[in-house]
Design an enzyme around this catalytic site. Structure first.
Site, PDB file in Angstrom:
ATOM      1  N   CYS A  86      71.302  12.093  49.618  1.00  0.00           N
ATOM      2  CA  CYS A  86      71.549  13.930  49.698  1.00  0.00           C
ATOM      3  C   CYS A  86      71.877  14.258  48.483  1.00  0.00           C
ATOM      4  CB  CYS A  86      72.433  13.651  50.962  1.00  0.00           C
ATOM      5  SG  CYS A  86      72.440  14.597  51.732  1.00  0.00           S
ATOM      6  N   HIS A 194      70.075   9.649  54.988  1.00  0.00           N
ATOM      7  CA  HIS A 194      71.345   8.719  54.239  1.00  0.00           C
ATOM      8  C   HIS A 194      70.478   7.298  54.987  1.00  0.00           C
ATOM      9  CE1 HIS A 194      74.104  12.164  53.785  1.00  0.00           C
ATOM     10  NE2 HIS A 194      73.267  12.623  54.360  1.00  0.00           N
ATOM     11  N   GLU A 196      72.776   4.918  54.649  1.00  0.00           N
ATOM     12  CA  GLU A 196      73.949   4.700  55.066  1.00  0.00           C
ATOM     13  C   GLU A 196      74.630   5.237  56.567  1.00  0.00           C
ATOM     14  OE1 GLU A 196      73.567   7.307  53.752  1.00  0.00           O
ATOM     15  OE2 GLU A 196      75.670   8.670  53.631  1.00  0.00           O
TER      16      GLU A 196
END
Lengths: 222, 76
Positions: A86, A194, A196
């Site tokens: 990002c 993302h 994560e």
């Protein structure tokens, strides 16, 4: 595996990224933007999401010129692994480690939702836990995720198998539906989605887990 | 001395903000607007003797992103 996560003023996914690295078995060091050196023996640098320096001037532009980014660039230049997610992707593009730039979303809206990604290649350390052609669900959360590069660069990325992920439905106008790209040596990944945030059952999805798990095999310090 | 830097998206790079402004102007009845490009102006307050070449270097290293933007410099 020893991972370093860079923290800028305005980073907000730094701890999430650290947790995902740790869950994959990494030792994690947090590195401040004013630091002038990465910790010894770092295998991979993570540049996290967020709004570094308030997105002033251009997303990632000021972070890309911070002291630690000279080190991140040097690390990548000597063949070290780095992942920018990002805002981290925007930062790596601004440093020139990855080609292209991220423009304002074509619909002008900040978009926060889970999207489908095509895994375009499994021929890199980040995606070897997937198969090319897999479709995975990963959240996006960005206002400036519209990947842009000139046509020659896009063709080169595609021709050299350096497009890691594309969107199944393009949410932001990105050229070639590109969601994530690799450096020429395939050791640096930049992606707007993302992983994560999809790395634990508690997140509501675990499709990002394979990316971090695959990285645990990286043991060559740069 | 001062420098005024204009940064614009290059031709061929879609400017969704300019496009939104164009739409709004059209909706307000300004139907003569064929296109809008939105950029930014950066004013630099400089030490005497700073050269335009130095300002160009600032533009290329930080103030504009040469992948997507072009710049012009006015020294005064």
């Amino acid at each position: 595996m020893h991972a370093a996560v860079v923290v800028f003023p305005g980073s907000n996914c730094d701890r999430d990224l650290a947790v995902a690295f740790e869950a994959a078995g990494a030792k994690v060091s947090m590195v401040w933007h004013k630091d002038t050196k990465l910790p010894d023996g770092v295998d991979i640098v993570g540049v996290p999401g967020g709004f570094s320096f308030g997105d002033y001037l251009r997303c990632g532009a000021i972070a890309a010129n911070s002291p630690i980014c000279n080190e991140v660039k040097a690390h990548a230049d000597r063949g070290g692994y780095a992942i920018g997610i990002c805002n981290g992707f925007q930062v790596l593009a601004e440093t020139g480690v990855l080609p292209g730039a991220l423009l304002r979303n074509v619909g002008l809206k900040y978009i926060c939702k889970t999207v489908g990604l095509n895994v375009v290649t499994s021929q890199c350390a980040y995606t070897e836990g997937y198969s090319a052609g897999d479709i995975i669900d990963i959240p996006i959360a960005h206002h400036d995720g519209n990947y842009f590069a000139d046509d020659d660069t896009i063709a080169r990325l595609q021709g050299e198998d350096r497009v890691a992920f594309t969107y199944t439905e393009n949410p932001n106008g990105a050229k070639g539906d590109i969601a994530g790209i690799l450096s020429a040596n395939k050791r640096v990944l930049g992606m707007m989605p993302h992983p994560e945030r999809a790395a634990d059952a508690g997140h509501g999805g675990t499709d990002g887990q394979a990316l971090f798990r695959a990285l645990s095999g990286i043991l060559t310090p740069a | 001395m001062k420098a005024r830097v204009h940064v614009m998206l290059k031709n061929g790079v879609l400017d969704p903000q300019g496009e939104a402004v164009r739409h709004a102007l059209g909706a307000m009845g300004f139907d003569s607007v064929n296109g809008v490009r939105q950029g930014k102006v950066i004013e630099l307050d400089l030490a005497d003797g700073t050269t335009e070449a130095t300002v160009n270097e600032m533009c290329e290293k930080l103030l504009s992103n040469m992948v997507i933007e072009s710049y012009t410099v006015e020294m005064s």
